[in-house]
Design a protein around this motif. Structure first.
Motif, short mmCIF file in Angstrom:
data_model
loop_
_atom_site.label_atom_id
_atom_site.label_comp_id
_atom_site.label_asym_id
_atom_site.label_seq_id
_atom_site.Cartn_x
_atom_site.Cartn_y
_atom_site.Cartn_z
N LYS A 18 0.86 -1.18 0.00
CA LYS A 18 0.00 0.00 0.00
C LYS A 18 0.90 1.22 0.00
CE LYS A 18 -3.96 -1.84 2.57
NZ LYS A 18 -4.83 -1.62 3.75
N LYS A 19 0.67 2.11 -0.92
CA LYS A 19 1.45 3.34 -1.00
C LYS A 19 0.52 4.49 -1.38
CE LYS A 19 5.65 1.57 -0.48
NZ LYS A 19 6.56 1.93 0.63
N SER A 20 1.04 5.71 -1.24
CA SER A 20 0.27 6.88 -1.61
C SER A 20 1.10 7.84 -2.43
CB SER A 20 -0.25 7.60 -0.36
OG SER A 20 -1.15 6.79 0.36
N LEU A 21 0.47 8.44 -3.42
CA LEU A 21 1.07 9.52 -4.20
C LEU A 21 0.50 10.83 -3.68
CD1 LEU A 21 0.76 8.10 -7.83
CD2 LEU A 21 2.42 7.53 -6.04
N LYS A 22 1.35 11.84 -3.64
CA LYS A 22 0.93 13.15 -3.14
C LYS A 22 1.10 14.22 -4.19
CE LYS A 22 1.98 16.54 0.50
NZ LYS A 22 2.87 16.86 1.64
N CYS A 23 0.14 15.14 -4.21
CA CYS A 23 0.20 16.29 -5.12
C CYS A 23 -0.15 17.53 -4.32
CB CYS A 23 -0.77 16.09 -6.27
SG CYS A 23 -0.85 17.49 -7.41
N GLU A 24 0.58 18.60 -4.54
CA GLU A 24 0.38 19.83 -3.78
C GLU A 24 0.51 21.03 -4.71
OE1 GLU A 24 3.01 19.94 -0.47
OE2 GLU A 24 2.36 21.91 0.22
N GLN A 25 -0.41 21.96 -4.60
CA GLN A 25 -0.31 23.19 -5.38
C GLN A 25 -0.71 24.37 -4.51
OE1 GLN A 25 -2.98 25.33 -6.52
NE2 GLN A 25 -4.75 24.11 -5.91
N HIS A 26 -0.02 25.47 -4.73
CA HIS A 26 -0.32 26.71 -4.01
C HIS A 26 -0.49 27.83 -5.02
CE1 HIS A 26 0.26 24.84 -0.13
NE2 HIS A 26 1.36 24.28 -0.60
N LEU A 27 -1.24 27.51 -6.08
CA LEU A 27 -1.51 28.47 -7.15
C LEU A 27 -2.87 29.12 -6.99
CD1 LEU A 27 -0.19 26.20 -10.06
CD2 LEU A 27 1.00 28.16 -9.01
N GLY A 28 -3.59 28.71 -5.96
CA GLY A 28 -4.93 29.23 -5.77
C GLY A 28 -5.95 28.58 -6.68
N HIS A 29 -5.59 27.46 -7.27
CA HIS A 29 -6.52 26.75 -8.15
C HIS A 29 -7.56 25.98 -7.34
CE1 HIS A 29 -3.41 26.66 -11.67
NE2 HIS A 29 -3.97 27.85 -11.51
N ASN A 30 -8.73 25.83 -7.94
CA ASN A 30 -9.81 25.15 -7.23
C ASN A 30 -10.09 23.75 -7.76
OD1 ASN A 30 -10.45 27.44 -5.62
ND2 ASN A 30 -11.38 28.36 -7.43
N ALA A 31 -9.49 23.39 -8.86
CA ALA A 31 -9.71 22.08 -9.45
C ALA A 31 -8.40 21.31 -9.53
CB ALA A 31 -10.31 22.21 -10.86
N MET A 32 -8.46 20.03 -9.22
CA MET A 32 -7.28 19.19 -9.30
C MET A 32 -7.65 17.88 -9.98
SD MET A 32 -5.33 19.95 -5.68
CE MET A 32 -3.74 19.37 -6.27
N TYR A 33 -6.67 17.29 -10.65
CA TYR A 33 -6.91 16.14 -11.51
C TYR A 33 -5.81 15.09 -11.35
CZ TYR A 33 -9.17 20.13 -13.85
OH TYR A 33 -9.89 21.27 -14.12
#
Lengths: 113, 111
Positions: A18-33
């Motif tokens: 079991k593993k997890s991928l992480k994604c982080e953004q600080h662009l002020g965007h409201n949608a992530m994919y």
């Protein structure tokens, strides 16, 4: 750096892990994919989140489980994967309407052994 | 079903030459976008053209859109070795929650 950070960059896991991928953004965007990119195939949309709410699950197997705790963070939890799940997993973010295009992370290269 | 189809699949040219890539799509769109991807990396947004626009320029890039033929082209003028990458078109359509990407064109620019 694009403003969208994905970790880890590379991951090798066994089929029972079991593993997890992480994604982080600080662009002020409201949608992530989450997109999956396999060799010689078009990018496949997996999941869409708008304002932390999942708005699209593109018939993805349950061994992939997304989580979006806030508008800046997106996770993809992986368990009991198959070798054919080996691919480049790309995270992207955009404004809600996406009219200025998507900003992608560098991806996580996943190898399932 | 796949919305965008790029043509050709691969293109090899000499530095200084122009590179033209084409994209065809199937359904009505709000806009069409072009992205670039260096090997094993994420995609980078290059240019967006709206459905009511016919041509757009950005630096050495020129994009055309023909909605009657459901096709677009990306022209890179005076190519450089650093332009070597894969190029993808993506369509934004009403009723779809996210962009739909094609398979891409692999461009090799020989120095």
């Amino acid at each position: 750096e694009t403003g969208v950070t994905q970790t880890p960059r590379h991951l090798v896991m066994g089929m029972t892990n079991k593993k997890s991928l992480k994604c982080e953004q600080h662009l002020g965007h409201n949608a992530m994919y989450w997109y999956k990119q396999s060799a010689k195939k078009p990018l496949e949309l997996m999941f869409v989140y708008n304002f932390k709410e999942q708005t699209e699950n593109n018939s993805v197997p349950s061994r992939f489980s997304p989580e979006c705790p806030n508008s800046s963070h997106l996770f993809l939890h992986l368990h009991t994967l198959q070798p054919e799940d080996s691919a480049l997993y790309l995270c992207a973010s955009s404004t809600r309407q996406g009219v200025y295009g998507y900003t992608f992370g560098s991806g996580t290269r996943l190898t399932v052994v | 079903s796949q919305q965008g189809e790029e043509d050709p699949q691969a293109l090899s040219i000499q530095e200084g030459e122009n590179a033209t890539m084409n994209c065809s799509y199937k359904t009505s769109i709000n806009n069409l976008q072009w992205y670039r991807q260096n090997s094993g990396r994420g995609l980078v947004h290059l240019i967006l053209i709206r459905s009511n626009e016919r041509e757009k320029h950005s630096g050495r890039l020129r994009v055309t859109l023909d909605t009657s033929k459901k096709s677009s082209s990306l022209l890179i003028t005076a190519s450089r070795a650093a332009d070597t990458a894969s190029y993808f078109c993506a369509t934004d359509s009403t009723g779809r929650r996210a962009l739909t990407f094609g398979s891409g064109t692999r461009l090799q620019v020989q120095p």
